[in-house]
Design a protein around this motif. Structure first.
Motif, PDB file in Angstrom:
ATOM      1  N   LEU A  46       5.603 -51.705 -24.197  1.00 34.55           N
ATOM      2  CA  LEU A  46       4.359 -51.811 -23.155  1.00 34.55           C
ATOM      3  C   LEU A  46       4.316 -51.900 -22.270  1.00 34.55           C
ATOM      4  CD1 LEU A  46       1.240 -50.569 -23.391  1.00 34.55           C
ATOM      5  CD2 LEU A  46       0.560 -52.941 -23.413  1.00 34.55           C
ATOM      6  N   ILE A  47       4.749 -50.560 -21.024  1.00 25.32           N
ATOM      7  CA  ILE A  47       4.791 -50.696 -19.309  1.00 25.32           C
ATOM      8  C   ILE A  47       4.532 -50.775 -18.909  1.00 25.32           C
ATOM      9  CG2 ILE A  47       7.419 -50.120 -18.368  1.00 25.32           C
ATOM     10  CD1 ILE A  47       8.477 -49.451 -21.371  1.00 25.32           C
ATOM     11  N   ALA A  48       4.170 -51.648 -18.024  1.00 28.00           N
ATOM     12  CA  ALA A  48       2.779 -51.578 -17.015  1.00 28.00           C
ATOM     13  C   ALA A  48       2.991 -51.518 -15.776  1.00 28.00           C
ATOM     14  CB  ALA A  48       1.598 -52.866 -17.491  1.00 28.00           C
ATOM     15  N   VAL A  49       3.096 -50.087 -14.838  1.00 29.28           N
ATOM     16  CA  VAL A  49       3.267 -50.414 -13.541  1.00 29.28           C
ATOM     17  C   VAL A  49       2.444 -50.564 -12.582  1.00 29.28           C
ATOM     18  CG1 VAL A  49       5.153 -48.548 -12.231  1.00 29.28           C
ATOM     19  CG2 VAL A  49       4.888 -48.632 -14.549  1.00 29.28           C
ATOM     20  N   LYS A  50       3.000 -51.322 -11.585  1.00 28.04           N
ATOM     21  CA  LYS A  50       2.101 -52.004 -11.037  1.00 28.04           C
ATOM     22  C   LYS A  50       3.151 -51.682  -9.340  1.00 28.04           C
ATOM     23  CE  LYS A  50      -0.622 -54.320  -9.033  1.00 28.04           C
ATOM     24  NZ  LYS A  50      -1.716 -55.387  -9.467  1.00 28.04           N
ATOM     25  N   SER A  51       3.035 -50.603  -8.129  1.00 31.26           N
ATOM     26  CA  SER A  51       3.906 -49.611  -7.277  1.00 31.26           C
ATOM     27  C   SER A  51       2.961 -49.582  -6.393  1.00 31.26           C
ATOM     28  CB  SER A  51       3.904 -47.722  -7.485  1.00 31.26           C
ATOM     29  OG  SER A  51       4.419 -47.583  -6.749  1.00 31.26           O
ATOM     30  N   PRO A  52       3.898 -50.460  -4.562  1.00 27.46           N
ATOM     31  CA  PRO A  52       4.192 -50.180  -3.473  1.00 27.46           C
ATOM     32  C   PRO A  52       2.626 -48.331  -3.142  1.00 27.46           C
ATOM     33  CG  PRO A  52       6.179 -51.424  -4.353  1.00 27.46           C
ATOM     34  CD  PRO A  52       5.693 -50.270  -5.043  1.00 27.46           C
ATOM     35  N   SER A  53       3.574 -48.103  -3.925  1.00 28.80           N
ATOM     36  CA  SER A  53       3.605 -46.346  -3.505  1.00 28.80           C
ATOM     37  C   SER A  53       2.374 -46.319  -3.840  1.00 28.80           C
ATOM     38  CB  SER A  53       4.556 -45.253  -3.247  1.00 28.80           C
ATOM     39  OG  SER A  53       4.898 -45.818  -4.798  1.00 28.80           O
ATOM     40  N   ALA A  54       1.594 -46.280  -4.784  1.00 25.65           N
ATOM     41  CA  ALA A  54      -0.285 -46.478  -5.816  1.00 25.65           C
ATOM     42  C   ALA A  54      -0.913 -45.708  -4.544  1.00 25.65           C
ATOM     43  CB  ALA A  54      -0.019 -47.355  -5.918  1.00 25.65           C
ATOM     44  N   LYS A  55      -1.266 -46.485  -3.405  1.00 28.30           N
ATOM     45  CA  LYS A  55      -2.402 -46.526  -2.610  1.00 28.30           C
ATOM     46  C   LYS A  55      -1.664 -45.755  -0.911  1.00 28.30           C
ATOM     47  CE  LYS A  55      -4.488 -49.987  -4.653  1.00 28.30           C
ATOM     48  NZ  LYS A  55      -3.456 -50.125  -6.415  1.00 28.30           N
ATOM     49  N   ASP A  56      -0.373 -45.421  -1.607  1.00 28.90           N
ATOM     50  CA  ASP A  56       0.121 -45.391  -0.123  1.00 28.90           C
ATOM     51  C   ASP A  56       0.534 -43.515  -0.367  1.00 28.90           C
ATOM     52  OD1 ASP A  56       1.231 -44.546   2.730  1.00 28.90           O
ATOM     53  OD2 ASP A  56       1.483 -46.668   3.287  1.00 28.90           O
ATOM     54  N   ASP A  57       0.477 -42.630   0.318  1.00 25.53           N
ATOM     55  CA  ASP A  57       1.433 -41.134  -0.833  1.00 25.53           C
ATOM     56  C   ASP A  57       3.180 -41.329   0.535  1.00 25.53           C
ATOM     57  OD1 ASP A  57      -0.477 -40.602  -2.415  1.00 25.53           O
ATOM     58  OD2 ASP A  57      -1.204 -39.143  -1.215  1.00 25.53           O
ATOM     59  N   SER A  58       2.983 -41.639   1.532  1.00 23.26           N
ATOM     60  CA  SER A  58       3.620 -41.406   2.832  1.00 23.26           C
ATOM     61  C   SER A  58       4.548 -42.092   1.917  1.00 23.26           C
ATOM     62  CB  SER A  58       3.343 -42.109   3.841  1.00 23.26           C
ATOM     63  OG  SER A  58       2.794 -43.784   3.745  1.00 23.26           O
ATOM     64  N   ILE A  59       4.917 -43.215   0.624  1.00 23.74           N
ATOM     65  CA  ILE A  59       5.841 -44.106   0.218  1.00 23.74           C
ATOM     66  C   ILE A  59       6.309 -43.689  -0.993  1.00 23.74           C
ATOM     67  CG2 ILE A  59       6.457 -46.650  -0.030  1.00 23.74           C
ATOM     68  CD1 ILE A  59       3.710 -47.996   1.228  1.00 23.74           C
ATOM     69  N   ALA A  60       7.666 -43.588  -0.577  1.00 27.48           N
ATOM     70  CA  ALA A  60       8.239 -42.634  -2.043  1.00 27.48           C
ATOM     71  C   ALA A  60       8.482 -44.242  -3.313  1.00 27.48           C
ATOM     72  CB  ALA A  60       9.226 -41.818  -2.181  1.00 27.48           C
ATOM     73  N   PRO A  61       8.262 -44.070  -3.874  1.00 28.62           N
ATOM     74  CA  PRO A  61       8.765 -45.402  -5.100  1.00 28.62           C
ATOM     75  C   PRO A  61      10.381 -45.183  -5.183  1.00 28.62           C
ATOM     76  CG  PRO A  61       7.619 -43.648  -6.957  1.00 28.62           C
ATOM     77  CD  PRO A  61       7.497 -43.166  -5.592  1.00 28.62           C
ATOM     78  N   ALA A  62      11.149 -44.897  -4.896  1.00 33.75           N
ATOM     79  CA  ALA A  62      12.449 -44.398  -4.904  1.00 33.75           C
ATOM     80  C   ALA A  62      12.834 -45.883  -3.677  1.00 33.75           C
ATOM     81  CB  ALA A  62      13.034 -43.657  -3.960  1.00 33.75           C
ATOM     82  N   ASP A  63      11.808 -45.649  -2.341  1.00 35.16           N
ATOM     83  CA  ASP A  63      12.283 -46.395  -1.114  1.00 35.16           C
ATOM     84  C   ASP A  63      11.890 -48.126  -1.829  1.00 35.16           C
ATOM     85  OD1 ASP A  63      11.493 -44.004  -0.196  1.00 35.16           O
ATOM     86  OD2 ASP A  63       9.619 -44.521   0.957  1.00 35.16           O
ATOM     87  N   PHE A  64      11.453 -48.267  -2.609  1.00 34.75           N
ATOM     88  CA  PHE A  64      11.437 -49.956  -3.166  1.00 34.75           C
ATOM     89  C   PHE A  64      12.564 -50.365  -4.193  1.00 34.75           C
ATOM     90  CE2 PHE A  64       7.258 -48.906  -1.006  1.00 34.75           C
ATOM     91  CZ  PHE A  64       7.064 -50.232  -0.298  1.00 34.75           C
ATOM     92  N   PRO A  65      13.449 -51.755  -4.259  1.00 37.13           N
ATOM     93  CA  PRO A  65      13.860 -51.993  -5.749  1.00 37.13           C
ATOM     94  C   PRO A  65      13.102 -51.670  -6.585  1.00 37.13           C
ATOM     95  CG  PRO A  65      13.748 -53.644  -3.761  1.00 37.13           C
ATOM     96  CD  PRO A  65      13.019 -52.483  -3.529  1.00 37.13           C
ATOM     97  N   ARG A  66      13.249 -52.093  -7.945  1.00 41.56           N
ATOM     98  CA  ARG A  66      13.048 -52.501  -9.643  1.00 41.56           C
ATOM     99  C   ARG A  66      12.584 -53.843  -9.873  1.00 41.56           C
ATOM    100  NH1 ARG A  66      14.589 -47.364  -9.348  1.00 41.56           N
ATOM    101  NH2 ARG A  66      16.452 -48.119 -10.642  1.00 41.56           N
ATOM    102  N   LEU A  67      12.112 -53.904  -9.767  1.00 38.70           N
ATOM    103  CA  LEU A  67      11.316 -55.235 -10.574  1.00 38.70           C
ATOM    104  C   LEU A  67      11.086 -55.416 -12.141  1.00 38.70           C
ATOM    105  CD1 LEU A  67      11.445 -58.240 -10.359  1.00 38.70           C
ATOM    106  CD2 LEU A  67       9.359 -58.290  -9.039  1.00 38.70           C
ATOM    107  N   MET A  68      11.567 -55.753 -12.754  1.00 41.46           N
ATOM    108  CA  MET A  68      10.951 -55.829 -14.112  1.00 41.46           C
ATOM    109  C   MET A  68      10.911 -57.027 -14.862  1.00 41.46           C
ATOM    110  SD  MET A  68      13.487 -54.708 -17.355  1.00 41.46           S
ATOM    111  CE  MET A  68      12.767 -54.935 -19.244  1.00 41.46           C
ATOM    112  N   PHE A  69       9.782 -57.421 -15.629  1.00 42.83           N
ATOM    113  CA  PHE A  69       9.115 -58.243 -15.953  1.00 42.83           C
ATOM    114  C   PHE A  69       8.885 -58.213 -17.771  1.00 42.83           C
ATOM    115  CE2 PHE A  69       7.453 -59.000 -11.834  1.00 42.83           C
ATOM    116  CZ  PHE A  69       7.313 -60.369 -11.450  1.00 42.83           C
ATOM    117  N   ALA A  70       8.974 -59.203 -18.495  1.00 40.95           N
ATOM    118  CA  ALA A  70       9.273 -58.772 -19.795  1.00 40.95           C
ATOM    119  C   ALA A  70       8.684 -60.336 -20.435  1.00 40.95           C
ATOM    120  CB  ALA A  70      10.657 -58.282 -20.155  1.00 40.95           C
ATOM    121  N   ALA A  71       8.127 -60.088 -21.311  1.00 46.45           N
ATOM    122  CA  ALA A  71       7.003 -61.017 -21.923  1.00 46.45           C
ATOM    123  C   ALA A  71       7.058 -60.649 -23.344  1.00 46.45           C
ATOM    124  CB  ALA A  71       5.346 -61.528 -21.122  1.00 46.45           C
ATOM    125  N   HIS A  72       7.768 -60.668 -24.560  1.00 44.91           N
ATOM    126  CA  HIS A  72       7.572 -60.359 -25.713  1.00 44.91           C
ATOM    127  C   HIS A  72       6.561 -60.061 -26.287  1.00 44.91           C
ATOM    128  CE1 HIS A  72       7.759 -63.637 -28.431  1.00 44.91           C
ATOM    129  NE2 HIS A  72       8.836 -64.191 -27.700  1.00 44.91           N
TER     130      HIS A  72
END
Ligand SMILES: [Zn+2]
Length: 341
Positions: A46-72
């Motif tokens: 199950l993958i839940a995404v929180k994105s800096p770009s979610a509330k700002d259309d001028s930002i592209a997700p690609a502008d940010f590095p990806r950080l993955m958390f994992a809890a089994h």
């Protein structure tokens, strides 16, 4: 988020390795208010995404590095392999349950069938092939009306508060980590990364969910959140470092991974800055999803936030609520801090 209540809810869910539907649906429900989007991959992660770009259309997700958390989210279990004429069930282990603590343990199947684990009369020491599950059936035919070969039993015990800060239950490993990740999602307001909170499948059988998840997300940074063996019981040989109540345990190594030193330093620095109680996690045994995250592609900056736990893989694992809270706070604070490397 009330951590104790969340753990009671999560502990009531069925979810042995490979059969995570029950626990996954509950986590999706709990994560939904804090996620920008949620999806499930082919492995059942199950993958839940929180994105800096979610509330700002001028930002592209690609502008940010990806950080993955994992809890089994999966747990150990007992898979039925044979049904005796008498109606008793033989089983094999899914993952590594603590066999010594299985005698007379209460178990349940996904369809609600209850059972009790017994040992053969001539059993000298605990082993899966000298134990059986008694579901109260008087014959093979009667047992087959409720259980089939391939069905998996899990420990059947509620999570219970012990005193003010401790909790005991069969699946603190790793519902404690799941609760910490949910808390981190709730606390995280201004992510500096495209954050992927992954609740992984099949960790207990060798991190089989994490590998495809990290391949699909392809993060630059990763943090694994799991339980770790506590080093605070009588007779401890001090080959580990974390203790109950010592705070979020920043992982240095377990048997499967050596975390990146810069991630260890960065997590400890964030904890110091935000005054989050923290300690060091070094263990000589066990493995975590961190190993597959660390080795993905050409390598990932990987760290870990662990939760010290007693009696791991038994029906009564014990951990500290304040440690779980510290772990959640540390992950959220890390995600709000720009990577300095
Ligand atoms: Zn675990």
């Amino acid at each position: 988020m009330d951590i104790t209540e969340t753990l009671k809810t999560l502990s009531a869910c069925y979810g042995p390795s490979g059969c995570e539907t029950g626990i996954r649906e509950k986590i999706a429900e709990l994560a939904a208010p804090y996620a920008d989007r949620i999806y499930t991959d082919v492995m059942g992660n199950l993958i839940a995404v929180k994105s800096p770009s979610a509330k700002d259309d001028s930002i592209a997700p690609a502008d940010f590095p990806r950080l993955m958390f994992a809890a089994h989210m999966d747990s150990v279990g007992l898979m039925v392999t044979y049904i005796e004429e008498s109606g008793l069930l033989r089983f094999g282990a899914v993952g590594v349950p603590d066999l010594a603590s299985l005698k007379a343990a209460a178990v349940r199947f996904e369809n609600g069938t209850s059972g009790t684990v017994g040992w053969d009369a001539d059993a000298k020491e605990p082993s899966a092939d000298s134990m059986f599950i008694d579901i109260g059936a008087k014959s093979r035919k009667e047992a087959e009306e409720r259980v089939r070969c391939g069905d998996i039993a899990v420990y059947d015990a509620p999570a219970r508060a012990l005193g003010r800060d401790r909790i005991a239950g069969p699946y603190m490993d790793n519902r404690a980590g799941v609760a910490a990740q949910l808390l981190a999602m709730e606390l995280l307001k201004a992510p500096k990364y495209e954050c992927f909170f992954v609740f992984t499948a099949q960790e207990e059988v060798g991190h089989r969910g994490a590998k495809p998840a990290v391949f699909g997300i392809d993060p630059q940074y990763a943090v694994v959140c799991d339980t770790t063996y506590s080093d605070d019981i009588p007779g401890s040989k001090h080959v580990g470092t974390a203790v109950l109540g010592g705070g979020a345990a920043v992982k240095v190594m377990d048997k499967s991974v050596i975390c990146h030193p810069e991630m260890v330093s960065a997590l400890k620095a964030v904890a110091g800055k935000k005054k989050i109680p923290c300690q060091t996690d070094i263990i000589q045994k066990g493995g975590t999803d961190g190993s597959d995250m660390r080795k993905n592609a050409s390598g990932v900056w990987t760290g870990g936030v662990s939760i010290a736990t007693r009696c791991i893989h038994s029906p009564q694992e014990v951990c500290s609520i304040s440690d779980i809270e510290a772990a959640g706070r540390l992950m959220a604070a890390f995600a709000e801090t720009k990577p300095g490397f």
